[in-house]
Design a protein around this motif. Sequence first.
Motif, PDB file in Angstrom:
ATOM      1  N   LEU A   1      -8.647 -13.312   5.142  1.00 42.98           N
ATOM      2  CA  LEU A   1      -7.409 -12.742   4.625  1.00 42.98           C
ATOM      3  C   LEU A   1      -6.260 -13.743   4.738  1.00 42.98           C
ATOM      4  CD1 LEU A   1      -6.798  -9.962   3.418  1.00 42.98           C
ATOM      5  CD2 LEU A   1      -5.981  -9.252   5.656  1.00 42.98           C
TER       6      LEU A   1
ATOM      7  N   ARG B   1      -9.221 -11.210  -4.701  1.00 43.34           N
ATOM      8  CA  ARG B   1      -8.754 -10.515  -3.508  1.00 43.34           C
ATOM      9  C   ARG B   1      -9.822 -10.286  -2.429  1.00 43.34           C
ATOM     10  NH1 ARG B   1      -5.932  -5.120  -4.642  1.00 43.34           N
ATOM     11  NH2 ARG B   1      -5.058  -5.443  -2.561  1.00 43.34           N
TER      12      ARG B   1
ATOM     13  N   SER C   1      -3.582 -16.467  -2.668  1.00 46.30           N
ATOM     14  CA  SER C   1      -4.347 -15.704  -1.675  1.00 46.30           C
ATOM     15  C   SER C   1      -5.836 -15.989  -1.821  1.00 46.30           C
ATOM     16  CB  SER C   1      -4.076 -14.205  -1.841  1.00 46.30           C
ATOM     17  OG  SER C   1      -2.698 -13.915  -1.688  1.00 46.30           O
TER      18      SER C   1
ATOM     19  N   TYR D   1      -0.176 -12.923   2.826  1.00 46.30           N
ATOM     20  CA  TYR D   1      -0.418 -11.631   2.180  1.00 46.30           C
ATOM     21  C   TYR D   1      -0.480 -10.523   3.228  1.00 46.30           C
ATOM     22  CZ  TYR D   1      -3.324  -7.984  -0.035  1.00 46.30           C
ATOM     23  OH  TYR D   1      -3.845  -6.790  -0.484  1.00 46.30           O
ATOM     24  N   PHE D   2      -1.069 -10.812   4.368  1.00 47.36           N
ATOM     25  CA  PHE D   2      -1.186  -9.825   5.442  1.00 47.36           C
ATOM     26  C   PHE D   2       0.192  -9.399   5.943  1.00 47.36           C
ATOM     27  CE2 PHE D   2      -1.844  -8.558   9.881  1.00 47.36           C
ATOM     28  CZ  PHE D   2      -2.831  -7.605   9.713  1.00 47.36           C
ATOM     29  N   GLN D   3       1.146 -10.337   5.936  1.00 51.63           N
ATOM     30  CA  GLN D   3       2.489 -10.033   6.454  1.00 51.63           C
ATOM     31  C   GLN D   3       3.374  -9.359   5.414  1.00 51.63           C
ATOM     32  OE1 GLN D   3       3.977 -13.766   7.898  1.00 51.63           O
ATOM     33  NE2 GLN D   3       2.571 -13.844   9.642  1.00 51.63           N
ATOM     34  N   THR D   4       3.259  -9.793   4.152  1.00 52.69           N
ATOM     35  CA  THR D   4       4.201  -9.311   3.132  1.00 52.69           C
ATOM     36  C   THR D   4       3.623  -8.223   2.237  1.00 52.69           C
ATOM     37  OG1 THR D   4       3.504 -10.982   1.529  1.00 52.69           O
ATOM     38  CG2 THR D   4       5.240 -11.598   3.097  1.00 52.69           C
ATOM     39  N   GLY D   5       2.279  -8.149   2.133  1.00 54.17           N
ATOM     40  CA  GLY D   5       1.666  -7.199   1.219  1.00 54.17           C
ATOM     41  C   GLY D   5       1.665  -7.681  -0.209  1.00 54.17           C
ATOM     42  N   GLU D   6       2.152  -8.890  -0.484  1.00 56.63           N
ATOM     43  CA  GLU D   6       2.176  -9.445  -1.843  1.00 56.63           C
ATOM     44  C   GLU D   6       1.031 -10.440  -1.992  1.00 56.63           C
ATOM     45  OE1 GLU D   6       5.088 -11.856  -4.951  1.00 56.63           O
ATOM     46  OE2 GLU D   6       5.746 -11.437  -2.912  1.00 56.63           O
ATOM     47  N   PHE D   7       0.163 -10.217  -2.968  1.00 55.92           N
ATOM     48  CA  PHE D   7      -0.950 -11.138  -3.185  1.00 55.92           C
ATOM     49  C   PHE D   7      -0.735 -11.897  -4.485  1.00 55.92           C
ATOM     50  CE2 PHE D   7      -2.217  -7.128  -5.129  1.00 55.92           C
ATOM     51  CZ  PHE D   7      -2.744  -7.507  -6.352  1.00 55.92           C
TER      52      PHE D   7
ATOM     53  N   VAL E   1      -2.780  -3.824   1.881  1.00 56.28           N
ATOM     54  CA  VAL E   1      -3.578  -5.000   2.217  1.00 56.28           C
ATOM     55  C   VAL E   1      -5.061  -4.654   2.076  1.00 56.28           C
ATOM     56  CG1 VAL E   1      -4.187  -6.645   4.020  1.00 56.28           C
ATOM     57  CG2 VAL E   1      -1.813  -5.887   3.755  1.00 56.28           C
ATOM     58  N   ARG E   2      -5.781  -5.416   1.250  1.00 57.88           N
ATOM     59  CA  ARG E   2      -7.222  -5.258   1.069  1.00 57.88           C
ATOM     60  C   ARG E   2      -7.883  -6.606   1.281  1.00 57.88           C
ATOM     61  NH1 ARG E   2      -8.846  -0.835  -1.956  1.00 57.88           N
ATOM     62  NH2 ARG E   2     -10.919  -1.540  -1.342  1.00 57.88           N
TER      63      ARG E   2
END
Length: 720
Positions: free
Chosen positions: A581, A537, A595, A585-591, A574-575
């Motif tokens: 990034l 991540r 990613s 992942y930035f749009q959905t929050g799912e990594f 989001v981290r």
Amino acid sequence: MASWPPEQLFLLLLCLVLLAGAATPQTAPPLSVDSADRWVRPGCQSKCGNVSIPYPFGIDSGCSRPGFEINCTDDGTPYLGLGRNIELVDILLSQGLLVVDHSIAKNCDYQNGSKSDIESRINITGLPNYKFSHERNRLVAIGCDALGFISSDSENTFATGCWSYCTDVSSVPNGTCSGIGCCTAPIPMDLSDISLLATSIYNHTHTNFSPCSYAFLADERKLNFNLSSFTEYTTMETAPATLDWAIMNQTCEEAKGTDDFACVSPNSVCWNSNNGPGYLCNCSQGFHGNPYLNDSNGCSDINECSPDTSPCVKRCHNREGSYSCSCPWYMYGDGQRDGSGCRSILRILYLSLGVGLSLFFLIAIVSWLYWIYKKRKLGELKQHFFEKNGGSLRQDIRLFSSEELEAASDNYNPSRIIGEGGAGTVYRGVLPNQNAIAIKKAKISNDEAEVQQFINEVEVLSRINHRNVVKLLGCCLESQVPMLVYEFVPNGTLAHHVRGEGKRGSLPLEARLRISSEVAGALSYLHSAASTPVIHRDVKTTNILLDHNLTAKVSDFGASRMVPLDQNGLVSLVRGTFGYLDPEYFQTGEFTDKSDVYSFGVVLVELLTGKKPVAKMRAVKNLATLFIDCVNSGRLVEILEERVVDEGTPELLEAVAELAMRCLSLNSNDRPLMREVAMELEALTRWRIHPWGNVNVEEGDSLLAMVGSSSPSVLRDYVN
């Protein structure tokens, strides 16, 4: 009082005045001969006879400022200038004064009818740096019928005088020169040419008065008559007079900043002359030396605490330009000789001894009980921190004590810092067995999430054993903030080697491909070979360390997460770091593991271009977007680093660029798996090192066909 013959009386008065005039001034402490003798330019003569000659005065050529030359005769007699008219007696550097000898004016009427009339003339007009001191000098006339005159034809026709009168010895007072046997008259400022004349009103041939009258210049501060101090008299032909001197033609304000400014010593000050034009230099308060020299003989700190001159009664503490006094613990006061001094408090101590002993024992018992209490509380606090920082979760790694890590890091000396980030600071430490370690210390915070990052890093790294992942040696959980102990990786971060100052272009293409292959292999291991898959991540060049052999070590697993085998990804806040990034992942929050693939693609582009992932000065600030545009428009070579272009074949560079493009796909489904990326990079690295070696004939033919085709996709098919 005994009766004195008139002739002896007047000669005695004259001796008193002259001897007082030759005394050392009382307004400033005398300088030691040793120190004054060193206040010259290197290689220059420091004395003429018994007179010290400090710079800006000088005897030899090049040893003085212009106009301050001293003529030293063979018999050791100094004279002002290059002539022999005015004999030098003393130089008072810090006061801006000179003492010179001049002839005494004399007038005598003897009983045999003979006369003696001697006029004195002193002219220093040719020496523009010198003036007669109007503050120090007074015209002095000695005699019981003495008229003394002083005049100057070249200084606006100045003239003045005084008359001294007395009847016998008993009427002459001690300690004053007030007109009875001795009189004085002031002289004006800015005077460089004078004539002295002595005469009388009455004819002394048939009187009981002394036959002679005298007139001369003398320092008013030294006119002190005390007849009982002398039992004999002597005749003197010369008397000392005081001259002011200055650096001519400019004021301090005009001279400062010019190349010829005389006050060159540090800790020196400039002040304007009060007797005509010019300025003088002196050392600042608390310093002594020669302010006209810019070397070790210039203005240096005065040791006020010297045993012979200490202003303190007991303890003296010398400081730069000053000092302070203090008293021992059993005394009180300001400690200064001219102040309250130091007074004993033993009497008070004796009176309160009984109470003091009782209080002492009481305090000792309370302190002992408090120490036991604190020790118990410290143990409980350490256990609390241990549990809070995850100690109950991991018992299979080495636990360091806080004392061990403090000793290893020299009490967390700032000079031991090798890295800082948002979560904590990394220190270099050395264990007693001389093994180097890296200590990651969390920042003190009440944020439980930050502590949880450290606990998470322990959980992740304790399950990982890979040559390209930084090794966790242990942790310390008994302090307020948790601390992690890693193997020490000495060669800094990959970011420093790619784009650091003085490092840009230092890595050959071969090393870049190998490092990218090692990082890809480590991430592939995390995604698919670990007992529980791990998503990093925060893959970026600053989290990739290099050892002595430039072997890559992936680090910083604070944001990492372990993903159960039955899940493809996780949802969280989001981290990560902008520029690396994953847009999805930035749009959905799912990594997901894809990613990390995107972030690795940015790292690969950094290795190819040597550019920052985000730059404010570029038209296209995001490096990934800029790279994709260049590849799609056929301008790959324009964005690649010069060394990469020089060392790589077009086919190889296109193959690596295409791999990076696939990693940077906006749709995660179009990105390859990390193990596929690792396999391709390993094959490209081997082909880069041995393009035609370690392959059989069929493989050689295939590679030859690939290079001839100049198609990255063909090369990729071979790798896969």
